[in-house]
Design a protein around this motif. Sequence first.
Motif: not given
Length: 95
Positions: A19-20, A22, A76
């Motif tokens: 989640e989140g 990029k 990430t």
Amino acid sequence: PAGLTVGEIAALTGAKPREGAKLDRTIRGIAALDRARASDLAFFESAKYLDQLAATRAAVCLTTERFAGRVPQAITVLLTKEPFRDFVMVARKLY
């Protein structure tokens, strides 16, 4: 190499972004955790390398659910059942 976005890597490998993530960030290379730079993809699948994971400068890390919580927040995370296999798949696509 021209590079792949995180979204393209997720689509190629079937990995699930944390989640989140990029998804538009471009990755231009692959590297081992201890050699990765801010534009590289790395993978992690063994507790043996937790020290390298904590110190890595990789932009993106392929790892399993088991280790996802150990990846530094600035990186990430792409969740996969087979991190090394997917790492090789991305390497073939990039090079």
